[in-house]
Each structure stands twice: as C-alpha cells, then as structure tokens.
Design an enzyme around this catalytic site. Sequence first.
Site, mmCIF file in Angstrom:
data_model
loop_
_atom_site.group_PDB
_atom_site.id
_atom_site.type_symbol
_atom_site.label_atom_id
_atom_site.label_comp_id
_atom_site.label_asym_id
_atom_site.label_seq_id
_atom_site.Cartn_x
_atom_site.Cartn_y
_atom_site.Cartn_z
ATOM 1 C CB SER A 299 -7.897 11.355 -6.851
ATOM 2 O OG SER A 299 -6.764 11.814 -6.160
ATOM 3 C CB SER A 300 -7.713 15.513 -3.221
ATOM 4 O OG SER A 300 -6.713 14.643 -2.771
ATOM 5 C CB CYS A 301 -3.845 14.031 -7.104
ATOM 6 S SG CYS A 301 -4.491 12.859 -8.280
ATOM 7 C CE1 TYR B 240 -6.029 7.534 -10.462
ATOM 8 C CE2 TYR B 240 -5.686 9.464 -9.077
ATOM 9 C CZ TYR B 240 -6.375 8.303 -9.372
ATOM 10 O OH TYR B 240 -7.433 7.918 -8.568
ATOM 11 C CE LYS C 166 -9.702 8.452 -11.246
ATOM 12 N NZ LYS C 166 -10.922 7.635 -11.353
ATOM 13 C CG HIS D 153 -2.788 5.402 -1.628
ATOM 14 N ND1 HIS D 153 -3.670 4.566 -2.265
ATOM 15 C CD2 HIS D 153 -2.607 6.454 -2.453
ATOM 16 C CE1 HIS D 153 -4.006 5.106 -3.428
ATOM 17 N NE2 HIS D 153 -3.384 6.242 -3.570
#
Length: 356
Positions: free
Chosen positions: A141-143, A170, A174, A213
């Site tokens: 994920s981009s986070c 999270y 990742k 989301h």
Amino acid sequence: MGCHVRRGLPEIGFISASCHPPTAGFVYETVRTMNKRAKIFVAGHRGLVGSAIVRRLQREGYVNLVLPTYEELDLREQKKVREFFSVERPDHVFLAAARVGGILANSSRPAEFIYDNLMIQSNVIHAAWQSQVKRLLFLGSSCIYPKFAPQPMQESHLLTGQLEPTNEPYAIAKISGIILCRSYNRQYGTRYLSIMPTNLYGQNDNFSLESSHVLPALIRKFHEAKVSHSPHVTLWGSGAPKRELLHVDDMADASVFLMKLDEERFSSILSSSCEGLLNIGTGTEVTIGELAELVREIVGFKGEMIFDSGKPDGSPRKLLDVSQMKKLGWEAGIGLREGIDRTYRWFLDNLQNLRM
Ligand code: GFB
C-alpha cells in the site's frame, strides 16, 4: 474452454510435513514467465484485489487456479500454509491476502493490522521459497511511505521518514513484507516483486461505514441519504486531504502484466535501484471534498455535505510517482468518473450481498 478452479485442500493425511528448502544460491528453473497452464495461487481471492485478479486471469484463459477459502486455509497458520504449498506447489503466487481497512479501522484495531499481516506474508513468502515458486507478487500500500514524503512519492522514498500515525502498524507490516521479499531475493535468488498500489476501489469492496475506505463509504452514504430523503450527509475530517484512487480492475491488469513480463524486464526490476519495489497508481489526485462532490453527482443526491472535523484526516497527500511502471509500458486505463460510475452500478446490482 472452462476454467478448472481448484478450491479445496487435498486430504491433509497425505501431506508430508517435511519440506526441504532449496539451498542458498539455488538456481530456479529458467522459464518463469506465466503460461496458460501454470499453477497459480491467488491468496485473498475473495477480497477486493484478489477477486479482480481472478476475474482477469479467468478472462485470459488461465485454467489452473488454486483458490482455497479462508475456512480451508487460514494464512496466519504457519503449519497449514507450509502443508498447502508442499502439496499444491504453485508456480506463481499473487499475495493479495491481507487485513485491510480504512482510516478508522486502522486506528482502532492496530494489533490486528500488524499481527495478521506479519503472519500472512511471512508464512506465504517463506513457504513460497521452500516450494520453489517461480514468481511472487507481494501487494502492499502507498501508506508505506513517510507522511511528509516529497510528492509524488518515489520508490526510493521508502524508509526516509516518519509514518502517518493512523496506519503505522499496517505500514510497518507491509514494509516488513517488502524487506522479506528483498532479503529472500538476495540470499536465495527468488523472484519476488513488491507492488504498492495507491487507494483502491471497485467491485467487491467493503461498504461498512466503520471499516471501509473513503470511496465505498461515500457511495453508501450518498445512496442511503438519497433513498431516505435525508437533508444531509456527514463525511469525516476536513475534506482537504488529497487522495489518488485506482480502480481495482486496473490494479489486476498491472499485476497480471508484471507476472507475465519477459525474463529480461522482470530481472531489470529486481536489479534496479528500487530492488523489486514498484508503485501502481494513476499519477493524479483529488481532494476528499472534490471526490465527495463527484460521488454525490453520480449517485444523484441533492442534499448538503457536512464535514465532521472530529474524525481524522490522515495523510495530507499520498500521490505516487508511477514513472517506473510507465517505463515498463503500463498505465492505468479507467478514469475516476468511469470507475465510480461502474462501482455504483455494481453496488446497486448487489445491494443484498454487499460486504458491510
Ligand atoms: O480511505 P480512508 O479511510 O483511508 O480515508 P486513508 C481517506 C480520507 O477520506 C481521510 C476521509 O481523510 C478520511 O477522513 N473521509 C471522509 C472518509 N469521509 C469518510 C468516510 O465516510 N469514511 C472514510 N473511511 N473516510 C488508509 C490507510 O488511509 O488507506 C490504510 O488507513 C491504507 O493503511 C489505505 O493505506 C489505502 O487513505 O487515510
């Protein structure tokens, strides 16, 4: 030709628990490009991304998909995962299984978000190595990028600053997955890519008002307000944060594109400075206020929008730099309006069976 989808695990009694991993420096089979008869394991095939990957593979005529259900194979269980891989021996793995959720779910259930993701990815990545999987795509994920990373965020911005607190557990899980893939590639010569999509949406999304989301939440809120003739809809935060949104069919398209890449280009991703890490997005962003306006228009809600500043904004921006994927020859094809339109139509057609 029909697609022979194998859903169950064979009788556990026949499974040998001993699995001898290849030694360091093991040379994997030279033909690794995915062909139509390759055995493909899509982990998380009932979720938003996994189900889109399955639809895509089936449409292209891949006939040997292995799709155990959650009840048959809980990927957090190391022994079960090892047994599954030693029996099935898939050629290719799409690792799309994860504990995911929106901003509120991430902040209220941090333990589940870090534990489940660490367990799932460690078990699958390790077992994939043990059973000599040819290629694996790990979805993140981009986070994973720092909260205040320069925009648009490049793959090289990984581990260069503090993370956004609402999803740190999270993101740490990742990031560990990316480092796992890189470490196995370096030490054992495996071929694992880590692909980081921006915020995804589309068919089979989670429409729960607490854990979803933003986009599925907006669709549901505006739709319910329209049918109940409510005068207003309450949204979270200030409406000022910007988000980049990618339709999940584009994400599936990118995933299959990468898995099918010829050896030369696949190797070039692994040996480049990003070491197997790739951003997947559209390269464009909108504010949450603009996104809400667009959804309101598509759904046809005429009332007012109220922003609840008591709810968190999260990252101010997280726009991905998608130039690496462009260089490989891939770009997103579904525009935001078209994607939301499709998703709303799917929502209306599936009102009785929505995940919420
Ligand atoms: O999509 P979202 O939940 O997650 O929220 P993140 C995006 C933005 O939309 C935030 C606002 O600024 C929210 O405050 N928002 C407005 C809403 N109304 C709503 C609403 O009704 N529901 C929701 N959910 N948001 C997640 C991360 O961050 O993004 C994950 O927590 C993951 O780790 C995922 O990376 C892609 O974009 O802020």
